[in-house]
Design a protein around this motif. Structure first.
Motif, mmCIF file in Angstrom:
data_model
loop_
_atom_site.group_PDB
_atom_site.id
_atom_site.type_symbol
_atom_site.label_atom_id
_atom_site.label_comp_id
_atom_site.label_asym_id
_atom_site.label_seq_id
_atom_site.Cartn_x
_atom_site.Cartn_y
_atom_site.Cartn_z
ATOM 1 N N ALA A 78 0.834 -1.207 0.000
ATOM 2 C CA ALA A 78 0.000 0.000 0.000
ATOM 3 C C ALA A 78 0.865 1.253 0.000
ATOM 4 O O ALA A 78 0.585 2.225 -0.723
ATOM 5 N N VAL A 79 1.922 1.255 0.802
ATOM 6 C CA VAL A 79 2.843 2.391 0.839
ATOM 7 C C VAL A 79 3.513 2.585 -0.514
ATOM 8 O O VAL A 79 3.630 3.710 -1.020
ATOM 9 N N ALA A 80 3.934 1.478 -1.122
ATOM 10 C CA ALA A 80 4.599 1.563 -2.434
ATOM 11 C C ALA A 80 3.650 2.124 -3.491
ATOM 12 O O ALA A 80 4.045 2.962 -4.316
ATOM 13 N N LEU A 81 2.400 1.688 -3.457
ATOM 14 C CA LEU A 81 1.418 2.183 -4.430
ATOM 15 C C LEU A 81 1.133 3.668 -4.229
ATOM 16 O O LEU A 81 1.134 4.455 -5.178
ATOM 17 N N ALA A 82 0.885 4.042 -2.970
ATOM 18 C CA ALA A 82 0.577 5.451 -2.675
ATOM 19 C C ALA A 82 1.752 6.357 -3.007
ATOM 20 O O ALA A 82 1.555 7.537 -3.330
ATOM 21 N N SER A 83 2.957 5.821 -2.939
ATOM 22 C CA SER A 83 4.147 6.617 -3.269
ATOM 23 C C SER A 83 4.209 6.966 -4.747
ATOM 24 O O SER A 83 4.984 7.848 -5.145
ATOM 25 N N LEU A 84 3.410 6.283 -5.565
ATOM 26 C CA LEU A 84 3.359 6.595 -6.992
ATOM 27 C C LEU A 84 2.656 7.931 -7.253
ATOM 28 O O LEU A 84 2.822 8.525 -8.313
ATOM 29 N N VAL A 85 1.861 8.363 -6.284
ATOM 30 C CA VAL A 85 1.191 9.666 -6.397
ATOM 31 C C VAL A 85 2.218 10.736 -6.038
ATOM 32 O O VAL A 85 2.611 10.883 -4.884
ATOM 33 N N LYS A 86 2.675 11.484 -7.013
ATOM 34 C CA LYS A 86 3.771 12.423 -6.827
ATOM 35 C C LYS A 86 3.325 13.675 -6.054
ATOM 36 O O LYS A 86 2.139 14.001 -6.023
ATOM 37 N N PRO A 87 4.295 14.376 -5.464
ATOM 38 C CA PRO A 87 3.975 15.633 -4.758
ATOM 39 C C PRO A 87 3.314 16.642 -5.684
ATOM 40 O O PRO A 87 3.562 16.658 -6.893
ATOM 41 N N LYS A 88 2.470 17.481 -5.094
ATOM 42 C CA LYS A 88 1.756 18.557 -5.790
ATOM 43 C C LYS A 88 0.671 18.052 -6.731
ATOM 44 O O LYS A 88 0.091 18.844 -7.483
ATOM 45 N N ARG A 89 0.386 16.762 -6.695
ATOM 46 C CA ARG A 89 -0.735 16.232 -7.465
ATOM 47 C C ARG A 89 -2.024 16.451 -6.666
ATOM 48 O O ARG A 89 -1.997 16.730 -5.457
ATOM 49 N N ALA A 90 -3.162 16.306 -7.308
ATOM 50 C CA ALA A 90 -4.446 16.572 -6.671
ATOM 51 C C ALA A 90 -4.669 15.723 -5.416
ATOM 52 O O ALA A 90 -5.253 16.188 -4.439
ATOM 53 N N LEU A 91 -4.189 14.483 -5.430
ATOM 54 C CA LEU A 91 -4.413 13.566 -4.307
ATOM 55 C C LEU A 91 -3.150 13.320 -3.484
ATOM 56 O O LEU A 91 -3.090 12.364 -2.718
ATOM 57 N N SER A 92 -2.155 14.194 -3.643
ATOM 58 C CA SER A 92 -0.881 13.953 -2.962
ATOM 59 C C SER A 92 -1.023 14.001 -1.439
ATOM 60 O O SER A 92 -0.410 13.203 -0.718
ATOM 61 N N GLN A 93 -1.835 14.930 -0.921
ATOM 62 C CA GLN A 93 -1.997 15.016 0.532
ATOM 63 C C GLN A 93 -2.678 13.776 1.092
ATOM 64 O O GLN A 93 -2.273 13.253 2.137
ATOM 65 N N GLU A 94 -3.695 13.307 0.394
ATOM 66 C CA GLU A 94 -4.376 12.081 0.828
ATOM 67 C C GLU A 94 -3.426 10.888 0.779
ATOM 68 O O GLU A 94 -3.424 10.033 1.676
ATOM 69 N N ALA A 95 -2.614 10.838 -0.273
ATOM 70 C CA ALA A 95 -1.642 9.749 -0.398
ATOM 71 C C ALA A 95 -0.618 9.796 0.723
ATOM 72 O O ALA A 95 -0.298 8.769 1.347
ATOM 73 N N GLN A 96 -0.116 10.985 1.026
ATOM 74 C CA GLN A 96 0.880 11.121 2.086
ATOM 75 C C GLN A 96 0.298 10.772 3.448
ATOM 76 O O GLN A 96 0.962 10.167 4.289
ATOM 77 N N SER A 97 -0.950 11.156 3.670
ATOM 78 C CA SER A 97 -1.607 10.810 4.928
ATOM 79 C C SER A 97 -1.711 9.299 5.088
ATOM 80 O O SER A 97 -1.454 8.753 6.170
#
Length: 227
Positions: A78-97
């Motif tokens: 799950a961490v590896a997948l969410a890390s595919l969402v790069k910074p400053k993308r629309a869902l980056s904050q949700e991914a980082q959380s």
């Protein structure tokens, strides 16, 4: 430019990723000098954000589904997948959380057995060994605070076991009238030790008693001197 913007707006209404990407491409072609460029930029930013959402939502949803199992391998995936969402993308904050939460779960699963082992060793009376075991939980880990709390408790118990005989011996000397020796012995308990405050309190009392005795002796000596 107006035609391009109208075409782009029409494409966006389809609400599918390929058409949305085409609308973005159309909006980007509008000249910087065009009077509706500011409006186009506003729409473009909105569409880019929506496109990013469409691209990243399936990835993040898959990561969230994996994380629900609570198993360490699934959490790592799950961490590896969410890390595919790069910074400053629309869902980056949700991914980082999600990454933060899942990393905490992973570290807890990894380090809890260490703390359980340390507690078992401590229960057997081997406090020094328990401290060594708990120290394997590194700084910055989810259970580091718990480990440090336990280490502090065990250090406190060790220091009491080491210093209580010293303070008891000093108290015995003071009760026997050997105040200077009692003060010197209690002073061996260093600052920061568990019984340092108690030792300093005893030293203050004994110093006061000793000073009173010395004053009384000086007074008696002065009265015995010939006129």
């Amino acid at each position: 430019g107006v035609v391009q913007l109208n075409v782009a707006s029409t494409l966006v209404n389809v609400r599918q990723l390929p058409t949305l990407q085409l609308a973005i491409a159309q909006a980007k072609q509008i000249s910087l000098k065009h009077p509706r460029r500011l409006h186009a930029q506003t729409l473009l930013a909105q569409w880019v954000k929506e496109a990013q959402w469409m691209e990243d939502r399936p990835v993040l949803r898959q990561a969230q589904q994996l994380a629900k199992t609570g198993k360490i391998d699934a959490l790592r995936s799950a961490v590896a997948l969410a890390s595919l969402v790069k910074p400053k993308r629309a869902l980056s904050q949700e991914a980082q959380s999600g990454i933060v939460d899942w990393t905490v779960q992973i570290q807890t699963i990894e380090d809890k057995p260490i703390l359980d082992e340390a507690k078992a060793v401590a229960s057997a009376g081997k406090l020094g060994q328990a401290i060594q075991v708990a120290s394997r939980v590194r700084s910055g880990r989810a259970l580091y605070g718990d480990a440090q709390y336990l280490i502090g408790e065990w250090v406190y118990q060790i220091q009491i076991a080491e210093d209580r005989p010293i303070l008891n011996q000093a108290t015995g000397l003071a009760n026997g009238g050997y105040l200077t020796r009692a003060i010197d012995l209690a002073a061996q308990i260093a600052p920061g030790r568990a019984l340092y405050g108690e030792a300093q309190g005893a030293i203050s009392r004994w110093s006061f008693e000793r000073a009173a005795i010395w004053r009384a002796r000086r007074g008696a000596a002065s009265q015995s001197d010939p006129a």
